[in-house]
Design an enzyme around this catalytic site. Structure first.
Site, PDB file in Angstrom:
ATOM      1  N   ASP A 182      -7.879   3.829   1.030  1.00 34.53           N
ATOM      2  CA  ASP A 182      -6.995   4.304   2.086  1.00 34.53           C
ATOM      3  C   ASP A 182      -7.838   4.817   3.262  1.00 34.53           C
ATOM      4  O   ASP A 182      -8.601   5.767   3.102  1.00 34.53           O
ATOM      5  CB  ASP A 182      -6.152   5.441   1.491  1.00 34.53           C
ATOM      6  CG  ASP A 182      -5.125   5.986   2.468  1.00 34.53           C
ATOM      7  OD1 ASP A 182      -5.190   5.649   3.662  1.00 34.53           O
ATOM      8  OD2 ASP A 182      -4.268   6.765   2.020  1.00 34.53           O
ATOM      9  N   ASN A 194       2.313   1.328   4.401  1.00 34.59           N
ATOM     10  CA  ASN A 194       2.591   0.037   5.061  1.00 34.59           C
ATOM     11  C   ASN A 194       2.282   0.088   6.558  1.00 34.59           C
ATOM     12  O   ASN A 194       2.932  -0.575   7.368  1.00 34.59           O
ATOM     13  CB  ASN A 194       4.040  -0.443   4.801  1.00 34.59           C
ATOM     14  CG  ASN A 194       4.320  -1.904   5.170  1.00 34.59           C
ATOM     15  OD1 ASN A 194       5.439  -2.250   5.545  1.00 34.59           O
ATOM     16  ND2 ASN A 194       3.336  -2.768   5.097  1.00 34.59           N
ATOM     17  N   CYS A 234       0.867  -1.190   0.000  1.00 38.78           N
ATOM     18  CA  CYS A 234       0.000   0.000   0.000  1.00 38.78           C
ATOM     19  C   CYS A 234       0.898   1.234   0.000  1.00 38.78           C
ATOM     20  O   CYS A 234       2.052   1.163  -0.433  1.00 38.78           O
ATOM     21  CB  CYS A 234      -0.976  -0.021   1.177  1.00 38.78           C
ATOM     22  SG  CYS A 234      -0.199  -0.021   2.804  1.00 38.78           S
ATOM     23  N   CYS A 236      -1.426   0.622   7.375  1.00 38.21           N
ATOM     24  CA  CYS A 236      -2.866   0.319   7.487  1.00 38.21           C
ATOM     25  C   CYS A 236      -3.249  -0.901   6.638  1.00 38.21           C
ATOM     26  O   CYS A 236      -3.439  -1.991   7.154  1.00 38.21           O
ATOM     27  CB  CYS A 236      -3.724   1.516   7.094  1.00 38.21           C
ATOM     28  SG  CYS A 236      -3.541   2.940   8.201  1.00 38.21           S
ATOM     29  N   ARG A 237      -3.359  -0.702   5.327  1.00 39.41           N
ATOM     30  CA  ARG A 237      -3.927  -1.762   4.479  1.00 39.41           C
ATOM     31  C   ARG A 237      -3.020  -2.970   4.282  1.00 39.41           C
ATOM     32  O   ARG A 237      -3.471  -4.110   4.446  1.00 39.41           O
ATOM     33  CB  ARG A 237      -4.319  -1.167   3.116  1.00 39.41           C
ATOM     34  CG  ARG A 237      -5.445  -0.155   3.222  1.00 39.41           C
ATOM     35  CD  ARG A 237      -5.576   0.644   1.943  1.00 39.41           C
ATOM     36  NE  ARG A 237      -4.441   1.551   1.770  1.00 39.41           N
ATOM     37  CZ  ARG A 237      -4.206   2.288   0.693  1.00 39.41           C
ATOM     38  NH1 ARG A 237      -5.037   2.196  -0.342  1.00 39.41           N
ATOM     39  NH2 ARG A 237      -3.166   3.094   0.634  1.00 39.41           N
ATOM     40  N   SER A 238      -1.765  -2.736   3.879  1.00 34.15           N
ATOM     41  CA  SER A 238      -0.935  -3.913   3.547  1.00 34.15           C
ATOM     42  C   SER A 238      -0.534  -4.755   4.764  1.00 34.15           C
ATOM     43  O   SER A 238      -0.505  -5.986   4.655  1.00 34.15           O
ATOM     44  CB  SER A 238       0.268  -3.545   2.685  1.00 34.15           C
ATOM     45  OG  SER A 238       1.129  -2.638   3.319  1.00 34.15           O
TER      46      SER A 238
HETATM   47  P1  4NP Z   1      -1.773   2.743   4.165  1.00 32.59           P
HETATM   48  O1  4NP Z   1      -2.400   4.087   4.776  1.00 32.59           O
HETATM   49  O2  4NP Z   1      -1.233   3.110   2.791  1.00 32.59           O
HETATM   50  O3  4NP Z   1      -2.932   1.814   4.069  1.00 32.59           O
HETATM   51  O4  4NP Z   1      -0.700   2.286   5.113  1.00 32.59           O
HETATM   52  C1  4NP Z   1      -1.701   5.289   4.855  1.00 32.59           C
HETATM   53  C2  4NP Z   1      -0.861   5.530   5.904  1.00 32.59           C
HETATM   54  C3  4NP Z   1      -0.192   6.723   6.014  1.00 32.59           C
HETATM   55  C4  4NP Z   1      -0.378   7.703   5.053  1.00 32.59           C
HETATM   56  C5  4NP Z   1      -1.219   7.456   3.991  1.00 32.59           C
HETATM   57  C6  4NP Z   1      -1.885   6.241   3.893  1.00 32.59           C
HETATM   58  N1  4NP Z   1       0.272   8.936   5.164  1.00 32.59           N
HETATM   59  O5  4NP Z   1       0.017   9.825   4.327  1.00 32.59           O
HETATM   60  O6  4NP Z   1       1.085   9.136   6.087  1.00 32.59           O
END
Ligand code: 4NP
Length: 157
Positions: free
Chosen positions: A125, A11, A8, A13-15
């Site tokens: 996201d 790294n 994602c 939340c989703r992945s």
């Molecule tokens: P992820 O979520 O891609 O599912 O881990 C996010 C975590 C942090 C951020 C964006 C998306 N960020 O902008 O810091």
């Protein structure tokens, strides 16, 4: 060993949730000697960090432990090391294609290709949204994990 890496943006939340859900499924099916998984982010902001607290709590409520996972950034060598490089959304997939070595594009997937019944193309996201977004992440990942394992069984086991 069939190797999968989920990717994602951050790294956190989703992945990591995909890694946690998929590894629990693989274990429950008795396939942990044959299928392994990891996760990474296209961005580097959260490298070394544990998953987001909101994500960890939501996953825990759904029976999935993410506490041992730590963020790392995706690299070109992931295409050599893994059989499936699985993006959570179209943007992640586009960024991965930029670091994909020539001839390895066939390893790159969008996760919800394995869950057409959801009617969605992306695991959204959840970072800037409310609690429902974190539950939706787990719902979609549970569906796609089953589809991915079916694909692995059909093609590799
Ligand atoms: P992820 O979520 O891609 O599912 O881990 C996010 C975590 C942090 C951020 C964006 C998306 N960020 O902008 O810091």
């Amino acid at each position: 060993m069939v190797k999968v890496v989920f990717v994602c943006l951050g790294n956190i939340c989703r992945s990591p949730t995909a890694e946690g859900v998929f590894r629990a499924l693989v274990k429950s099916e008795g396939l942990d000697g044959e299928v392994s998984c990891d996760s990474a982010g296209t961005g580097a902001w959260h490298v070394g960090q544990a998953p987001d607290k909101r994500m960890t709590v939501t996953a825990r409520k759904r029976g999935v432990d993410l506490s041992d996972l730590r963020a790392r950034q995706a690299v070109s060598a992931d295409f050599e090391r893994f059989d499936y490089v699985i993006a959570m959304d179209q943007e992640n997939k586009a960024n991965l294609s930029k670091i994909c070595p020539p001839g390895m594009e066939n390893k790159l997937f969008r996760f919800l290709e394995f869950a057409p019944q959801t009617g969605r193309r992306e695991v959204p996201d959840p970072y800037y949204g409310g609690p429902a977004g974190f539950d939706l992440v787990v719902d979609l990942i549970e569906e796609a994990s089953k589809g991915l394992l079916a694909d692995i069984r059909e093609k590799h086991l």
